[in-house]
Design a protein around this motif. Structure first.
Motif, short mmCIF file in Angstrom:
data_model
loop_
_atom_site.label_atom_id
_atom_site.label_comp_id
_atom_site.label_asym_id
_atom_site.label_seq_id
_atom_site.Cartn_x
_atom_site.Cartn_y
_atom_site.Cartn_z
N ALA A 26 -10.77 -0.80 24.50
CA ALA A 26 -10.71 0.58 24.47
C ALA A 26 -11.32 0.86 23.24
CB ALA A 26 -9.32 0.96 24.10
N PRO A 27 -12.13 2.15 23.29
CA PRO A 27 -12.74 2.49 22.02
C PRO A 27 -12.03 2.76 20.80
CG PRO A 27 -12.93 4.09 23.84
CD PRO A 27 -12.22 3.03 24.29
N PRO A 28 -12.73 2.54 19.81
CA PRO A 28 -11.77 2.67 18.59
C PRO A 28 -11.40 4.08 18.42
CG PRO A 28 -14.28 2.36 17.92
CD PRO A 28 -14.21 2.21 19.38
N GLN A 29 -10.06 4.29 17.90
CA GLN A 29 -9.69 5.52 17.55
C GLN A 29 -10.28 5.96 16.31
OE1 GLN A 29 -7.28 6.69 19.85
NE2 GLN A 29 -7.73 5.00 21.19
N ALA A 30 -9.71 7.19 16.10
CA ALA A 30 -10.21 8.04 14.95
C ALA A 30 -9.94 7.26 13.71
CB ALA A 30 -9.77 9.45 15.13
N TRP A 31 -8.70 6.77 13.40
CA TRP A 31 -8.30 6.22 12.26
C TRP A 31 -8.73 4.89 12.09
CZ3 TRP A 31 -5.27 7.30 16.47
CH2 TRP A 31 -4.75 6.12 17.18
N GLU A 32 -9.53 4.13 12.98
CA GLU A 32 -9.92 2.97 12.96
C GLU A 32 -11.61 2.75 12.68
OE1 GLU A 32 -7.46 0.47 16.26
OE2 GLU A 32 -9.13 1.53 16.94
N LYS A 33 -12.25 3.98 12.74
CA LYS A 33 -13.63 4.20 12.42
C LYS A 33 -13.84 4.20 10.98
CE LYS A 33 -14.60 6.64 16.61
NZ LYS A 33 -15.17 8.06 16.90
#
Length: 77
Positions: A26-33
């Protein structure tokens, strides 16, 4: 009879294990960027390590340089 069951079991396991990889991505979520933008996550995150690697390459191969941009587009580097 036993060989057929074993072959069917192995084929089933291969199908299950190979299909599981695609569902985990899954693409990275906003808090993982924020974690991905840290300097240690880049390919050349440690400048001291990069210089050490360049020193090793220069010592082993007898060459140096070639890490920057070369030439002006004329084909003569």
């Amino acid at each position: 009879m036993m060989r057929h069951r074993l072959a069917l079991l192995v084929a089933g396991l291969v199908a299950v294990l190979s299909s599981g990889c695609s569902s985990l991505y899954a693409p990275p979520q906003a808090w993982e960027k924020g974690n991905l933008s840290k300097p240690e996550m880049t390919m050349g995150g440690d400048p001291l390590d990069a210089r050490f690697t360049q020193h090793i390459n220069g010592s082993k191969e007898g060459s140096s340089g070639g890490y920057g941009v070369g030439g002006g587009g004329c084909g003569c580097n």
